[in-house]
Write a protein that holds these residues in place. Structure first.
Motif, PDB file in Angstrom:
ATOM      1  N   GLY A 235      -5.253 -29.282  -4.857  1.00 47.40           N
ATOM      2  CA  GLY A 235      -5.825 -29.914  -3.677  1.00 47.40           C
ATOM      3  C   GLY A 235      -6.347 -28.886  -2.706  1.00 47.40           C
ATOM      4  N   GLU A 236      -7.342 -29.276  -1.921  1.00 46.77           N
ATOM      5  CA  GLU A 236      -7.958 -28.354  -0.970  1.00 46.77           C
ATOM      6  C   GLU A 236      -7.346 -28.431   0.420  1.00 46.77           C
TER       7      GLU A 236
ATOM      8  N   ALA B  70      -9.509 -32.975  -0.886  1.00 44.93           N
ATOM      9  CA  ALA B  70     -10.183 -33.259   0.387  1.00 44.93           C
ATOM     10  C   ALA B  70     -10.765 -34.663   0.424  1.00 44.93           C
ATOM     11  N   ASP B  71     -11.188 -35.189  -0.731  1.00 38.67           N
ATOM     12  CA  ASP B  71     -11.795 -36.520  -0.719  1.00 38.67           C
ATOM     13  C   ASP B  71     -10.762 -37.646  -0.746  1.00 38.67           C
ATOM     14  N   TRP B  72      -9.483 -37.315  -0.552  1.00 42.54           N
ATOM     15  CA  TRP B  72      -8.463 -38.326  -0.296  1.00 42.54           C
ATOM     16  C   TRP B  72      -8.152 -38.437   1.191  1.00 42.54           C
TER      17      TRP B  72
ATOM     18  N   GLY C 241      -7.360 -26.132   5.207  1.00 43.66           N
ATOM     19  CA  GLY C 241      -8.333 -27.041   4.625  1.00 43.66           C
ATOM     20  C   GLY C 241      -9.727 -26.461   4.655  1.00 43.66           C
ATOM     21  N   PRO C 242     -10.683 -27.158   4.041  1.00 50.45           N
ATOM     22  CA  PRO C 242     -12.053 -26.680   4.001  1.00 50.45           C
ATOM     23  C   PRO C 242     -12.765 -26.923   5.331  1.00 50.45           C
ATOM     24  N   ALA C 243     -14.010 -26.536   5.412  1.00 53.20           N
ATOM     25  CA  ALA C 243     -14.820 -26.781   6.604  1.00 53.20           C
ATOM     26  C   ALA C 243     -14.835 -28.271   6.928  1.00 53.20           C
ATOM     27  N   GLY C 244     -14.661 -28.581   8.198  1.00 47.59           N
ATOM     28  CA  GLY C 244     -14.595 -29.971   8.633  1.00 47.59           C
ATOM     29  C   GLY C 244     -13.187 -30.502   8.725  1.00 47.59           C
ATOM     30  N   LEU C 245     -12.242 -29.767   8.161  1.00 43.92           N
ATOM     31  CA  LEU C 245     -10.826 -30.144   8.247  1.00 43.92           C
ATOM     32  C   LEU C 245     -10.042 -28.915   8.688  1.00 43.92           C
ATOM     33  N   ALA C 246     -10.318 -28.496   9.903  1.00 40.80           N
ATOM     34  CA  ALA C 246      -9.726 -27.279  10.437  1.00 40.80           C
ATOM     35  C   ALA C 246      -8.240 -27.461  10.675  1.00 40.80           C
ATOM     36  N   PRO C 247      -7.464 -26.367  10.654  1.00 40.19           N
ATOM     37  CA  PRO C 247      -6.044 -26.461  11.004  1.00 40.19           C
ATOM     38  C   PRO C 247      -5.853 -27.176  12.338  1.00 40.19           C
TER      39      PRO C 247
END
Length: 337
Positions: free
Chosen positions: A36-37, A113-115, A80-86
């Motif tokens: 998972g990302e 990320a897509d969950w 997380g990836p871009a758009g899901l910052a800490p």
């Protein structure tokens, strides 16, 4: 921002060497969280019927061992990836979570990320899990019925299994939207609770079940949310009004559907299947945004009947399997109160 420790506490279902299923809180390794990302520090989860099934071999739900159950979770992104910052507040539910992928009964979770659903404005993690998978399923049921044409003022709407998690939220959403709601429950003591959520009438489960020699009965319901299945769903189908629909999401009353073609070919009835597990993530995110507004249910403050920590999960899982639970049990995962 928090970091992920090497080990942390999780509630784990596992098998012993002699193939016996065990359930326990234990230290769990971050390296074993799986793919998972997005890594989430879990604040809240909830106890669902599917979690209880996943905790027993007889439930035939768990698809891996060891398994961290918990089909829904809410908390804070650690990585997380871009758009899901800490620090981003998020929730996740469905897909393989808590079944084939480690779920929410853990201080940390890692998911694709897509969950992920970012928490909409006006919704905190505790409230999100008060709604939870059950509430999402209820909201999806109402959404599908209204897509089919159901509108307030067209007649009574039946909710079966109304004292359960999905049923109670369905009553609250429908009542808040102005429907005349008739709630069916096998728990007479739940009548006051259901009327508090907005039910206009509470009827006994016996009235909505049982076999019938007649393929059709008197037309009663402008629509229905069925959380039971089996004989109850068959009853709903043969008592729907002409052109009405039932949104079905449960099978606690059995997986078989003893009905005929007549509700469909003589009354134009529709059976709408409600699947909250594989619902596309964009639809999921849109529906969660609506649950802060026009699909927000009545009585969220009364929906939660118990709050437990990870160490208190085992009796709650047993109680839900035995049919002794009403409303929603929340799991305070990471030191929440």
């Amino acid at each position: 921002m928090p970091h992920v420790p090497d080990t942390f506490t999780a509630f784990v279902v596992d098998k012993t060497g002699d193939d016996k299923v065990i359930r326990e809180c234990r230290r769990f390794a971050a390296a074993d969280l799986g793919p998972g990302e997005v890594t989430v520090r879990v604040a809240w989860s909830g106890v669902n019927y599917k979690d209880a099934l996943a905790s027993t071999e007889a439930g035939k739900v768990a698809r891996r061992y060891p398994l961290v159950p918990g089909i829904d979770l809410a908390g804070e992104v650690v990585d997380g990836p871009a758009g899901l910052a800490p620090g981003t507040q998020v929730l996740a539910h469905g897909y393989d979570l808590g079944v084939a992928h480690h779920g929410g009964f853990s201080e940390y979770a890692r998911v694709p990320a897509d969950w992920i659903v970012p928490l909409p404005a006006g919704l905190d993690a505790r409230t999100a899990m008060t709604i939870g998978t059950a509430g999402f399923t209820a909201a999806l049921s109402v959404h599908l019925l209204e897509q089919r044409g159901l509108r307030p003022g067209t007649g009574p709407v039946l909710v079966t299994g109304a004292s359960g998690g999905v049923g109670g939220v369905a009553v609250g959403i429908l009542a808040a939207r102005g429907y005349e709601v008739v709630a069916s429950s096998g728990k007479p003591e739940a009548a006051a609770y259901l009327k508090g959520l907005g039910a206009a009438e509470v009827i006994a489960r016996a009235e909505t079940g049982g076999q019938s020699s007649r393929p059709l009965e008197r037309e009663r319901w402008a629509g229905a949310v069925d959380c039971v299945g089996g004989e109850t769903l068959a009853y709903v189908l043969r008592t729907l009004r002409y052109g009405a629909a039932v949104a079905a999401s449960g099978n606690t009353g059995g997986a078989q559907l003893p009905t005929s073609v007549f509700p469909f070919i003589l009354r134009g009835a529709a059976l709408l299947g409600v699947d909250s597990v594989r619902c596309p993530v964009e639809d999921r995110r849109a529906l969660w945004r609506r649950m802060t507004g026009d699909l927000r249910p009545n009585g969220l403050d009364t929906t939660v009947t118990d709050v437990v920590g990870l160490a208190g999960l085992e009796p709650e899982l047993d109680a839900i399997l035995a049919g002794r639970k009403r409303g929603r049990t929340l799991v305070a995962v990471s030191g929440q109160e």
